[in-house]
Motif scaffolding. Structure first.
Motif, PDB file in Angstrom:
ATOM      1  N   GLY A 305     -30.868 -27.964  33.401  1.00  0.00           N
ATOM      2  CA  GLY A 305     -31.224 -27.731  32.010  1.00  0.00           C
ATOM      3  C   GLY A 305     -30.165 -26.912  31.290  1.00  0.00           C
ATOM      4  O   GLY A 305     -29.792 -27.209  30.143  1.00  0.00           O
ATOM      5  N   MET A 306     -29.658 -25.880  31.953  1.00  0.00           N
ATOM      6  CA  MET A 306     -28.614 -25.039  31.368  1.00  0.00           C
ATOM      7  C   MET A 306     -27.306 -25.837  31.245  1.00  0.00           C
ATOM      8  O   MET A 306     -26.558 -25.687  30.272  1.00  0.00           O
ATOM      9  CB  MET A 306     -28.406 -23.802  32.230  1.00  0.00           C
ATOM     10  N   GLN A 307     -27.044 -26.684  32.210  1.00  0.00           N
ATOM     11  CA  GLN A 307     -25.851 -27.527  32.181  1.00  0.00           C
ATOM     12  C   GLN A 307     -25.897 -28.467  30.979  1.00  0.00           C
ATOM     13  O   GLN A 307     -24.911 -28.625  30.248  1.00  0.00           O
ATOM     14  CB  GLN A 307     -25.761 -28.324  33.481  1.00  0.00           C
ATOM     15  N   PHE A 308     -27.051 -29.075  30.758  1.00  0.00           N
ATOM     16  CA  PHE A 308     -27.214 -29.969  29.609  1.00  0.00           C
ATOM     17  C   PHE A 308     -27.079 -29.186  28.306  1.00  0.00           C
ATOM     18  O   PHE A 308     -26.454 -29.649  27.342  1.00  0.00           O
ATOM     19  CB  PHE A 308     -28.571 -30.661  29.674  1.00  0.00           C
ATOM     20  N   LEU A 309     -27.674 -27.994  28.274  1.00  0.00           N
ATOM     21  CA  LEU A 309     -27.595 -27.149  27.085  1.00  0.00           C
ATOM     22  C   LEU A 309     -26.137 -26.849  26.726  1.00  0.00           C
ATOM     23  O   LEU A 309     -25.758 -26.867  25.557  1.00  0.00           O
ATOM     24  CB  LEU A 309     -28.361 -25.849  27.318  1.00  0.00           C
ATOM     25  N   THR A 311     -23.534 -28.688  27.334  1.00  0.00           N
ATOM     26  CA  THR A 311     -22.894 -29.877  26.766  1.00  0.00           C
ATOM     27  C   THR A 311     -23.281 -30.064  25.298  1.00  0.00           C
ATOM     28  O   THR A 311     -22.564 -30.713  24.542  1.00  0.00           O
ATOM     29  CB  THR A 311     -23.275 -31.165  27.538  1.00  0.00           C
ATOM     30  N   LYS A 312     -24.417 -29.470  24.916  1.00  0.00           N
ATOM     31  CA  LYS A 312     -24.887 -29.557  23.532  1.00  0.00           C
ATOM     32  C   LYS A 312     -24.351 -28.416  22.664  1.00  0.00           C
ATOM     33  O   LYS A 312     -24.655 -28.333  21.470  1.00  0.00           O
ATOM     34  CB  LYS A 312     -26.421 -29.528  23.509  1.00  0.00           C
ATOM     35  N   GLY A 313     -23.602 -27.497  23.296  1.00  0.00           N
ATOM     36  CA  GLY A 313     -23.030 -26.393  22.525  1.00  0.00           C
ATOM     37  C   GLY A 313     -23.861 -25.129  22.505  1.00  0.00           C
ATOM     38  O   GLY A 313     -23.559 -24.196  21.748  1.00  0.00           O
ATOM     39  N   GLY A 314     -24.913 -25.071  23.332  1.00  0.00           N
ATOM     40  CA  GLY A 314     -25.751 -23.878  23.365  1.00  0.00           C
ATOM     41  C   GLY A 314     -25.110 -22.737  24.141  1.00  0.00           C
ATOM     42  O   GLY A 314     -24.049 -22.906  24.757  1.00  0.00           O
ATOM     43  N   ILE A 315     -25.752 -21.587  24.130  1.00  0.00           N
ATOM     44  CA  ILE A 315     -25.248 -20.418  24.856  1.00  0.00           C
ATOM     45  C   ILE A 315     -26.254 -20.002  25.921  1.00  0.00           C
ATOM     46  O   ILE A 315     -27.451 -20.305  25.822  1.00  0.00           O
ATOM     47  CB  ILE A 315     -24.956 -19.241  23.897  1.00  0.00           C
ATOM     48  N   THR A 316     -25.758 -19.307  26.957  1.00  0.00           N
ATOM     49  CA  THR A 316     -26.607 -19.028  28.118  1.00  0.00           C
ATOM     50  C   THR A 316     -26.437 -17.609  28.636  1.00  0.00           C
ATOM     51  O   THR A 316     -25.348 -17.031  28.584  1.00  0.00           O
ATOM     52  CB  THR A 316     -26.279 -20.007  29.269  1.00  0.00           C
ATOM     53  N   ILE A 317     -27.530 -17.077  29.173  1.00  0.00           N
ATOM     54  CA  ILE A 317     -27.553 -15.769  29.824  1.00  0.00           C
ATOM     55  C   ILE A 317     -28.307 -15.921  31.136  1.00  0.00           C
ATOM     56  O   ILE A 317     -29.338 -16.607  31.189  1.00  0.00           O
ATOM     57  CB  ILE A 317     -28.261 -14.712  28.962  1.00  0.00           C
ATOM     58  N   VAL A 318     -27.811 -15.290  32.205  1.00  0.00           N
ATOM     59  CA  VAL A 318     -28.547 -15.289  33.469  1.00  0.00           C
ATOM     60  C   VAL A 318     -28.645 -13.860  33.997  1.00  0.00           C
ATOM     61  O   VAL A 318     -27.799 -13.013  33.709  1.00  0.00           O
ATOM     62  CB  VAL A 318     -27.909 -16.197  34.543  1.00  0.00           C
ATOM     63  N   GLU A 335     -22.689 -20.094  39.902  1.00  0.00           N
ATOM     64  CA  GLU A 335     -21.773 -20.889  40.718  1.00  0.00           C
ATOM     65  C   GLU A 335     -21.480 -22.246  40.083  1.00  0.00           C
ATOM     66  O   GLU A 335     -20.417 -22.827  40.317  1.00  0.00           O
ATOM     67  CB  GLU A 335     -22.352 -21.070  42.120  1.00  0.00           C
ATOM     68  N   GLY A 336     -22.411 -22.736  39.268  1.00  0.00           N
ATOM     69  CA  GLY A 336     -22.203 -24.012  38.588  1.00  0.00           C
ATOM     70  C   GLY A 336     -21.417 -23.876  37.297  1.00  0.00           C
ATOM     71  O   GLY A 336     -21.159 -24.873  36.617  1.00  0.00           O
ATOM     72  N   GLY A 337     -21.030 -22.646  36.945  1.00  0.00           N
ATOM     73  CA  GLY A 337     -20.185 -22.418  35.779  1.00  0.00           C
ATOM     74  C   GLY A 337     -20.871 -22.574  34.439  1.00  0.00           C
ATOM     75  O   GLY A 337     -20.219 -22.861  33.427  1.00  0.00           O
ATOM     76  N   ALA A 339     -23.046 -20.096  33.107  1.00  0.00           N
ATOM     77  CA  ALA A 339     -23.532 -18.790  32.653  1.00  0.00           C
ATOM     78  C   ALA A 339     -22.503 -18.151  31.734  1.00  0.00           C
ATOM     79  O   ALA A 339     -21.424 -17.760  32.172  1.00  0.00           O
ATOM     80  CB  ALA A 339     -23.798 -17.884  33.850  1.00  0.00           C
ATOM     81  N   ASP A 340     -22.815 -18.058  30.446  1.00  0.00           N
ATOM     82  CA  ASP A 340     -21.904 -17.399  29.508  1.00  0.00           C
ATOM     83  C   ASP A 340     -21.890 -15.891  29.722  1.00  0.00           C
ATOM     84  O   ASP A 340     -20.863 -15.244  29.555  1.00  0.00           O
ATOM     85  CB  ASP A 340     -22.313 -17.692  28.064  1.00  0.00           C
ATOM     86  N   GLU A 341     -23.046 -15.348  30.064  1.00  0.00           N
ATOM     87  CA  GLU A 341     -23.134 -13.906  30.269  1.00  0.00           C
ATOM     88  C   GLU A 341     -24.089 -13.619  31.422  1.00  0.00           C
ATOM     89  O   GLU A 341     -25.148 -14.248  31.541  1.00  0.00           O
ATOM     90  CB  GLU A 341     -23.610 -13.202  28.997  1.00  0.00           C
ATOM     91  N   ILE A 342     -23.711 -12.676  32.285  1.00  0.00           N
ATOM     92  CA  ILE A 342     -24.522 -12.263  33.431  1.00  0.00           C
ATOM     93  C   ILE A 342     -24.905 -10.814  33.216  1.00  0.00           C
ATOM     94  O   ILE A 342     -24.032  -9.939  33.137  1.00  0.00           O
ATOM     95  CB  ILE A 342     -23.735 -12.424  34.750  1.00  0.00           C
ATOM     96  N   LEU A 343     -26.212 -10.542  33.106  1.00  0.00           N
ATOM     97  CA  LEU A 343     -26.655  -9.205  32.733  1.00  0.00           C
ATOM     98  C   LEU A 343     -27.735  -8.685  33.674  1.00  0.00           C
ATOM     99  O   LEU A 343     -28.519  -9.458  34.232  1.00  0.00           O
ATOM    100  CB  LEU A 343     -27.230  -9.221  31.315  1.00  0.00           C
ATOM    101  N   PRO A 344     -27.825  -7.356  33.831  1.00  0.00           N
ATOM    102  CA  PRO A 344     -28.949  -6.781  34.565  1.00  0.00           C
ATOM    103  C   PRO A 344     -30.234  -6.990  33.769  1.00  0.00           C
ATOM    104  O   PRO A 344     -30.200  -7.130  32.537  1.00  0.00           O
ATOM    105  CB  PRO A 344     -28.588  -5.295  34.672  1.00  0.00           C
ATOM    106  N   LEU A 345     -31.348  -7.008  34.456  1.00  0.00           N
ATOM    107  CA  LEU A 345     -32.635  -7.302  33.818  1.00  0.00           C
ATOM    108  C   LEU A 345     -32.905  -6.435  32.599  1.00  0.00           C
ATOM    109  O   LEU A 345     -33.364  -6.917  31.568  1.00  0.00           O
ATOM    110  CB  LEU A 345     -33.763  -7.125  34.845  1.00  0.00           C
ATOM    111  N   THR A 346     -32.617  -5.140  32.693  1.00  0.00           N
ATOM    112  CA  THR A 346     -32.942  -4.222  31.602  1.00  0.00           C
ATOM    113  C   THR A 346     -32.130  -4.461  30.338  1.00  0.00           C
ATOM    114  O   THR A 346     -32.461  -3.924  29.284  1.00  0.00           O
ATOM    115  CB  THR A 346     -32.743  -2.765  32.053  1.00  0.00           C
ATOM    116  N   GLU A 347     -31.065  -5.271  30.414  1.00  0.00           N
ATOM    117  CA  GLU A 347     -30.238  -5.534  29.238  1.00  0.00           C
ATOM    118  C   GLU A 347     -30.513  -6.882  28.583  1.00  0.00           C
ATOM    119  O   GLU A 347     -30.090  -7.132  27.456  1.00  0.00           O
ATOM    120  CB  GLU A 347     -28.751  -5.469  29.626  1.00  0.00           C
TER     121      GLU A 347
END
Length: 358
Positions: A305-309, A311-318, A335-337, A339-347
């Protein structure tokens, strides 16, 4: 402590039902990677056995005489901290007790579903084995304080998101193991003035998603409810995909609406409700003008789902590994490349709010 390579997973079974103790023992003892080190018939005995045996994981019934499962869990987390898997009834009361247990430190839960049905027995057996093995490699988390309903926007350390210029209209969030507590933490950091609709898919049985949505609604400033067919995803509202079915989003006029379907309509999706289906359909419905978020969870649901997003130009956080109960779902995105941003839960909640400029 995570068992060293080659050592069996040591399990303690705590349940007042002799039938359930035998059923759980019968399932787990057949697996060569698991060893049953003991059992207990109530919470008092369960606490004592946990201290004596120091198991890797405990399966804990909720309703028991002398000391119930939640009270026993709280004592264990103080006296002999370990991973606890709650065994819950498929009722509203069982759901509420389960969420209390998760907030008190339980790593996961499994619904009691041992009936005369061969299919139900198969599902229970597979889920029990999967969750016991998954819980053992989970991160033993610190119990976070329960967040009260927020009446004003929270203050974040950083006031502007690097995605601030990126156009979004919706947010999709997916989670699994560890997700109920993690999602509450995220949503509690988003103010009621948030201008976009939020769709959530979290792996839960049918009886649990309604009470869970009610619980979130009582603890967060956003309006939160279990989704139903035809619901419109509105600004400042969170819809939780109902358990036992799959949920997709479809364009309807100027808005996006919910469509729920039986699992037989989407046999390729193993996890229910599917994060992949929710995320992909929402990205399609809004032409990619959305933010996708993946929180803690076992497996890799959400990656496609994130991969498809993307391709549509969306942004992602994990969610990052250090704060994930189980890093499976976030890891697959990293690992699938995708994730635009990787954050700790509290952020994460703060960043979602910053993306919208709230």
């Amino acid at each position: 402590m995570i068992p060293s390579q080659g050592r069996k997973i040591r399990v303690l079974i705590v349940d007042d039902s002799s039938f359930m103790r035998m059923a759980i023992r019968g399932i787990l003892s057949r697996d060569p990677e698991i060893e049953i080190v003991g059992s207990a018939a109530d919470g008092v005995e369960g606490v004592q056995r946990a201290i004596e045996l120091k198991p890797d994981i405990i399966t804990m019934d909720v309703e028991m005489p002398r000391l119930d499962g939640i009270a026993a869990l709280k004592q264990i987390m103080v006296k002999a901290p370990t991973r606890v898997l709650m065994v819950s009834t498929l009722t509203n009361e069982g759901a509420r007790a389960t969420f209390d247990a998760l907030e008190a430190g339980a790593v996961d839960y499994i619904p009691k579903n041992v009936t005369d049905s061969a299919d139900a027995q198969k599902v229970f057996r597979e889920e029990l084995l999967r969750k016991v093995k998954g819980a053992v490699v989970s991160v033993a988390r610190t119990v976070l304080p329960v967040t009260a309903r927020i009446t004003a926007p929270p203050v974040a350390r950083v006031t502007k998101s690097r995605f601030a210029q990126h156009k979004i209209n919706y947010v999709g969030i997916g989670a699994s193991t560890g997700g109920p507590v993690a999602l509450q933490e995220v949503l509690s950091r988003i103010p009621a003035t948030f201008p976009y609709g939020i769709m959530v898919a979290i792996h839960m049985p049918k009886a649990f998603t309604g009470p869970y949505a009610e619980r979130l609604n009582a603890k967060c400033s956003l309006s939160i409810k279990e989704a139903a067919d035809g619901d419109v995803l509105k600004p400042g509202q969170v819809l939780v995909a109902p358990g036992g079915r799959h949920t997709s989003l479809v364009r309807h006029g100027a808005g996006v609406t919910v469509k729920t379907s039986p699992t037989t309509d989407y046999p390729k999706y193993v996890y229910i409700p599917s994060v992949d289906l929710m995320m992909t359909s929402l990205a399609e419905a809004c032409s990619g003008s959305m933010l996708g978020v993946i929180l803690t969870g076992m497996g890799n649901d959400g990656f496609k789902g994130m991969q498809f997003l993307k391709t549509k130009g969306g942004i992602t956080i994990v969610q990052d590994e250090a704060t994930s109960t189980i890093y499976g779902m976030p890891k697959s995105c990293v690992e699938g490349g995708v994730a635009d941003e990787i954050l700790p839960l509290t952020e994460i909640g703060f960043e979602i709010a910053r993306v919208a400029g709230t």
